[in-house]
Design a protein around this motif. Structure first.
Motif, PDB file in Angstrom:
ATOM      1  N   ASN A 231      45.846  46.403  56.950  1.00 20.77           N
ATOM      2  CA  ASN A 231      46.200  45.897  58.282  1.00 20.77           C
ATOM      3  C   ASN A 231      45.013  45.228  58.947  1.00 20.77           C
ATOM      4  OD1 ASN A 231      48.815  46.729  58.118  1.00 20.77           O
ATOM      5  ND2 ASN A 231      48.492  48.668  59.207  1.00 20.77           N
ATOM      6  N   LEU A 232      43.868  45.888  58.862  1.00 17.75           N
ATOM      7  CA  LEU A 232      42.651  45.377  59.483  1.00 17.75           C
ATOM      8  C   LEU A 232      42.320  43.968  58.996  1.00 17.75           C
ATOM      9  CD1 LEU A 232      39.870  45.637  60.956  1.00 17.75           C
ATOM     10  CD2 LEU A 232      39.091  47.018  59.049  1.00 17.75           C
ATOM     11  N   TYR A 233      42.295  43.780  57.687  1.00 20.41           N
ATOM     12  CA  TYR A 233      41.846  42.480  57.161  1.00 20.41           C
ATOM     13  C   TYR A 233      42.937  41.421  57.180  1.00 20.41           C
ATOM     14  CZ  TYR A 233      37.417  44.602  56.377  1.00 20.41           C
ATOM     15  OH  TYR A 233      36.209  45.214  56.617  1.00 20.41           O
ATOM     16  N   GLN A 234      44.195  41.874  57.077  1.00 21.10           N
ATOM     17  CA  GLN A 234      45.285  40.889  57.173  1.00 21.10           C
ATOM     18  C   GLN A 234      45.362  40.295  58.570  1.00 21.10           C
ATOM     19  OE1 GLN A 234      48.801  42.819  55.657  1.00 21.10           O
ATOM     20  NE2 GLN A 234      48.777  41.574  53.802  1.00 21.10           N
ATOM     21  N   LYS A 235      45.138  41.154  59.566  1.00 22.66           N
ATOM     22  CA  LYS A 235      45.195  40.703  60.960  1.00 22.66           C
ATOM     23  C   LYS A 235      44.134  39.620  61.214  1.00 22.66           C
ATOM     24  CE  LYS A 235      44.995  42.413  65.665  1.00 22.66           C
ATOM     25  NZ  LYS A 235      44.206  43.360  66.464  1.00 22.66           N
ATOM     26  N   ILE A 236      43.001  39.756  60.558  1.00 28.09           N
ATOM     27  CA  ILE A 236      41.934  38.759  60.733  1.00 28.09           C
ATOM     28  C   ILE A 236      42.290  37.457  60.019  1.00 28.09           C
ATOM     29  CG2 ILE A 236      39.471  38.285  60.289  1.00 28.09           C
ATOM     30  CD1 ILE A 236      39.124  41.400  60.316  1.00 28.09           C
ATOM     31  N   GLY A 237      43.150  37.566  59.008  1.00 24.44           N
ATOM     32  CA  GLY A 237      43.582  36.366  58.298  1.00 24.44           C
ATOM     33  C   GLY A 237      43.256  36.348  56.808  1.00 24.44           C
ATOM     34  N   TYR A 238      42.732  37.459  56.306  1.00 21.43           N
ATOM     35  CA  TYR A 238      42.404  37.503  54.876  1.00 21.43           C
ATOM     36  C   TYR A 238      43.618  37.937  54.060  1.00 21.43           C
ATOM     37  CZ  TYR A 238      37.544  37.133  56.300  1.00 21.43           C
ATOM     38  OH  TYR A 238      36.371  36.690  56.837  1.00 21.43           O
ATOM     39  N   GLN A 239      43.760  37.335  52.884  1.00 24.74           N
ATOM     40  CA  GLN A 239      44.801  37.768  51.957  1.00 24.74           C
ATOM     41  C   GLN A 239      44.402  39.117  51.380  1.00 24.74           C
ATOM     42  OE1 GLN A 239      45.250  34.338  49.252  1.00 24.74           O
ATOM     43  NE2 GLN A 239      47.435  34.781  49.332  1.00 24.74           N
ATOM     44  N   CYS A 240      45.343  40.057  51.327  1.00 27.64           N
ATOM     45  CA  CYS A 240      45.069  41.386  50.780  1.00 27.64           C
ATOM     46  C   CYS A 240      46.146  41.757  49.775  1.00 27.64           C
ATOM     47  CB  CYS A 240      45.084  42.444  51.876  1.00 27.64           C
ATOM     48  SG  CYS A 240      43.919  42.162  53.195  1.00 27.64           S
ATOM     49  N   VAL A 241      45.754  42.318  48.652  1.00 25.98           N
ATOM     50  CA  VAL A 241      46.726  42.774  47.656  1.00 25.98           C
ATOM     51  C   VAL A 241      46.359  44.167  47.185  1.00 25.98           C
ATOM     52  CG1 VAL A 241      48.110  41.934  45.736  1.00 25.98           C
ATOM     53  CG2 VAL A 241      46.360  40.450  46.695  1.00 25.98           C
ATOM     54  N   GLU A 242      47.376  45.039  47.114  1.00 30.20           N
ATOM     55  CA  GLU A 242      47.182  46.392  46.580  1.00 30.20           C
ATOM     56  C   GLU A 242      47.616  46.366  45.126  1.00 30.20           C
ATOM     57  OE1 GLU A 242      49.854  48.678  48.963  1.00 30.20           O
ATOM     58  OE2 GLU A 242      48.891  48.069  50.813  1.00 30.20           O
ATOM     59  N   VAL A 243      46.729  46.705  44.222  1.00 31.23           N
ATOM     60  CA  VAL A 243      47.068  46.606  42.801  1.00 31.23           C
ATOM     61  C   VAL A 243      46.663  47.854  42.023  1.00 31.23           C
ATOM     62  CG1 VAL A 243      46.746  44.084  42.830  1.00 31.23           C
ATOM     63  CG2 VAL A 243      44.866  45.559  42.109  1.00 31.23           C
ATOM     64  N   SER A 244      47.136  47.911  40.797  1.00 36.48           N
ATOM     65  CA  SER A 244      46.644  48.922  39.864  1.00 36.48           C
ATOM     66  C   SER A 244      46.516  48.271  38.496  1.00 36.48           C
ATOM     67  CB  SER A 244      47.609  50.108  39.784  1.00 36.48           C
ATOM     68  OG  SER A 244      47.267  50.903  38.665  1.00 36.48           O
ATOM     69  N   ALA A 245      45.308  48.292  37.967  1.00 37.81           N
ATOM     70  CA  ALA A 245      45.109  47.766  36.619  1.00 37.81           C
ATOM     71  C   ALA A 245      45.751  48.711  35.614  1.00 37.81           C
ATOM     72  CB  ALA A 245      43.607  47.621  36.327  1.00 37.81           C
ATOM     73  N   LEU A 246      45.862  49.982  36.007  1.00 36.20           N
ATOM     74  CA  LEU A 246      46.384  51.000  35.092  1.00 36.20           C
ATOM     75  C   LEU A 246      47.898  50.875  34.907  1.00 36.20           C
ATOM     76  CD1 LEU A 246      45.115  53.694  33.698  1.00 36.20           C
ATOM     77  CD2 LEU A 246      46.552  54.858  35.399  1.00 36.20           C
ATOM     78  N   ASP A 247      48.664  50.780  36.017  1.00 35.74           N
ATOM     79  CA  ASP A 247      50.125  50.718  35.859  1.00 35.74           C
ATOM     80  C   ASP A 247      50.728  49.339  36.173  1.00 35.74           C
ATOM     81  OD1 ASP A 247      50.339  50.512  38.609  1.00 35.74           O
ATOM     82  OD2 ASP A 247      50.968  52.577  38.931  1.00 35.74           O
ATOM     83  N   GLY A 248      49.878  48.366  36.477  1.00 36.63           N
ATOM     84  CA  GLY A 248      50.369  46.993  36.633  1.00 36.63           C
ATOM     85  C   GLY A 248      50.918  46.629  38.005  1.00 36.63           C
ATOM     86  N   THR A 249      50.832  47.522  38.962  1.00 39.53           N
ATOM     87  CA  THR A 249      51.347  47.258  40.317  1.00 39.53           C
ATOM     88  C   THR A 249      50.816  45.936  40.886  1.00 39.53           C
ATOM     89  OG1 THR A 249      51.462  49.620  40.762  1.00 39.53           O
ATOM     90  CG2 THR A 249      51.448  48.175  42.694  1.00 39.53           C
ATOM     91  N   ASN A 250      51.751  45.092  41.335  1.00 35.90           N
ATOM     92  CA  ASN A 250      51.421  43.842  42.058  1.00 35.90           C
ATOM     93  C   ASN A 250      50.527  42.850  41.313  1.00 35.90           C
ATOM     94  OD1 ASN A 250      52.980  44.531  44.230  1.00 35.90           O
ATOM     95  ND2 ASN A 250      51.278  45.438  45.384  1.00 35.90           N
ATOM     96  N   LEU A 251      50.448  42.963  39.997  1.00 36.70           N
ATOM     97  CA  LEU A 251      49.605  42.009  39.275  1.00 36.70           C
ATOM     98  C   LEU A 251      50.197  40.606  39.320  1.00 36.70           C
ATOM     99  CD1 LEU A 251      48.154  44.010  36.243  1.00 36.70           C
ATOM    100  CD2 LEU A 251      47.163  43.572  38.490  1.00 36.70           C
ATOM    101  N   ASP A 252      51.538  40.517  39.439  1.00 38.62           N
ATOM    102  CA  ASP A 252      52.166  39.196  39.552  1.00 38.62           C
ATOM    103  C   ASP A 252      51.718  38.489  40.827  1.00 38.62           C
ATOM    104  OD1 ASP A 252      53.448  39.304  37.178  1.00 38.62           O
ATOM    105  OD2 ASP A 252      55.343  40.059  37.990  1.00 38.62           O
ATOM    106  N   GLN A 253      51.596  39.272  41.890  1.00 40.14           N
ATOM    107  CA  GLN A 253      51.127  38.723  43.166  1.00 40.14           C
ATOM    108  C   GLN A 253      49.691  38.202  43.030  1.00 40.14           C
ATOM    109  OE1 GLN A 253      52.026  41.746  46.136  1.00 40.14           O
ATOM    110  NE2 GLN A 253      50.983  40.497  47.669  1.00 40.14           N
TER     111      GLN A 253
END
Ligand SMILES: Nc1nc2c(ncn2[C@@H]2O[C@H](COP(=O)(O)OP(=O)(O)OP(=O)(O)O)[C@@H](O)[C@H]2O)c(=O)[nH]1
Ligand SMILES: [Mg+2]
Ligand SMILES: [Zn+2]
Length: 311
Positions: free
Chosen positions: A145-167
Motif C-alpha cells: 500500500n505504501l509504495y503503490q500509493k506513491i506510484g511504484y509498481q509492486c508485485v507479490e511473488v513466490s519463486a518457490l510456488d510460482g505466485t504472480n510470476l505471469d504478472q
C-alpha cells in the motif's frame, strides 16, 4: 558485428548479438573511457562492436557505444576507483523479503531515491510469499500500500510456488531489467522460476543469521524465453547515495515533490524551516512516517557514496 556484453570474467567478455547468439571476445589493446576511473572498462549491458575471427573462435572488441545510463559501485578502499555494475537498463527491480532475510524500508527508500535521481523506473517485488505468517502478510500489505500509493509498481511473488510470476513477466517483457536486493532474497531463484531452462546457482539462508550467503558474485545478463533481458547481480548490504544538495533530496521522493512549491523557502529541507508544506503532510499521515524518517536519515548523510547511478 554489434552486440551487448552479458558477462565479463577477467579479460574475456561474452557478447550477445540481436539473434541471441553469444560470442567470446577480448578487448583490443588498452581501452580508456573518459571521465570514469573504473576497475572495469566495459560493463554488463554495454553495446560494443567487434570483429569475429572464425578460425580462432575469438572476437576482438574495437568500439564501445555511449552509455545511456549505468550504476557504479565505489570501492570502499582508498584508491578512488569504482566498479561499473551494469549499464543501459530500462528499469531497476528491487527484490525484498519480510523475513529470511528482512529488508528494511531504509534500504528500499535509498534504492528508490537513487533510481529517481537518474530517471530509471523502479519496481518493488516482494518475494517468498509462500512462507509468511499472518503477521508478516499484514506487513506485506502495508508495504505494498505504501509504495503503490506513491506510484511504484509492486508485485507479490513466490519463486518457490510460482505466485504472480505471469504478472512479473508482463512487467519485464521486451525490457532490460536490473535485479537488485539483499543476498538471499531470491534474485537468482526468481530467474530460474521465470524461465525453466535456466539453472543459476542459488544459495542457502543461514539458520543463525537468517541471511543469504552471497552466492552470485558478479553481474550477468540473462535472456529469458518469454522475451526479456534481466541482469542478475550480487546481493548488496547497504545502498549508499550519490552526492546531492540537501535541498535537492526531497525532489527524489515523488510524494514530497508535489508539495515543494508550497514550502515558503524554495531550498526548504523540511526540518526546522517555518511554513513548510511537507511537515504537515507527515503529521496528517498523507506522507508515510517511515518515508519521512528515512528521508531525515539520508539528509543526515550516513553511509553515502557507495553506489552511484549516472546517466
Ligand atoms: N520459501 C521460499 N524460498 C525462496 C524463494 N525464493 C528463493 N528462495 C530461497 O532463498 C534462498 C536464496 O535464494 P537465491 O536465489 O540464491 O538468493 P539471491 O538473492 O540470488 O542471493 P545472492 O546471490 O547471494 O545475492 C534459496 O535457498 C532459495 O531456495 C521463495 O519464493 N520462497
Ligand atoms: Mg544470486
Ligand atoms: Zn518544506
Amino acid at each position: 558485428m554489434k552486440g551487448r556484453i552479458i558477462q565479463s570474467t577477467g579479460s574475456w567478455y561474452q557478447v550477445e548479438t540481436d539473434d541471441q547468439k553469444v560470442y567470446a571476445c577480448k578487448l583490443r589493446g588498452k581501452f580508456k573511457i573518459k571521465g570514469i576511473k573504473s576497475t572495469n572498462p566495459i560493463a554488463v549491458g554495454d553495446w560494443v562492436e567487434f570483429d569475429w575471427n572464425q578460425e580462432q573462435s575469438v572476437g576482438i572488441i574495437n568500439k564501445i557505444h555511449d552509455r545511456h545510463n549505468y550504476i557504479i559501485r565505489r570501492s570502499v578502499n582508498l584508491s578512488k576507483r569504482s566498479h561499473i555494475i551494469a549499464s543501459n537498463m530500462d528499469q531497476a527491480i528491487i527484490v525484498v523479503t519480510i523475513s529470511r532475510p528482512r529488508t528494511s524500508t531504509g534500504f528500499i527508500d535509498r534504492f528508490m531515491v537513487t533510481s529517481e535521481a537518474y530517471h530509471i523506473p523502479a519496481v518493488l517485488v516482494i518475494n517468498k510469499m509462500d512462507l509468511y505468517s499472518d503477521i508478516e502478510l499484514e506487513q506485506v500489505k502495508a508495504l505494498k500500500n505504501l509504495y503503490q500509493k506513491i506510484g511504484y509498481q509492486c508485485v507479490e511473488v513466490s519463486a518457490l510456488d510460482g505466485t504472480n510470476l505471469d504478472q512479473l513477466k508482463e512487467i519485464m517483457r521486451n525490457k532490460v531489467s536490473l535485479v537488485s536486493g539483499h543476498s538471499g532474497v531470491g534474485k537468482s531463484a526468481l530467474i530460474n522460476a521465470l524461465d525453466s531452462s535456466k539453472d543459476i546457482r542459488i544459495g542457502q539462508i543461514s539458520e543463525v543469521h537468517k541471511k543469504g550467503t552471497h552466492t552470485t558474485t558478479f553481474a550477468e545478463m540473462h535472456f529469458l524465453d518469454f522475451g526479456a533481458h534481466i541482469i542478475d547481480s550480487p546481493g548488496i548490504k547497504e545502498f549508499g547515495l550519490f552526492d546531492f544538495e540537501k535541498s535537492e533530496l526531497s525532489h527524489y521522493f515523488p510524494e514530497m515533490q508535489s508539495l515543494l512549491a508550497d514550502c515558503k523557502f524554495n531550498d526548504c529541507t523540511h526540518t526546522n524551516e517555518p511554513d513548510c508544506a511537507v511537515k504537515p503532510a507527515v503529521e496528517s499521515g498523507e506522507i508515510a512516517f517511515s518515508r519521512f524518517e528515512n528521508y531525515l536519515n539520508m539528509l543526515a548523510g550516513e553511509e553515502m557514496n557507495m553506489v552511484d547511478y549516472s546517466s
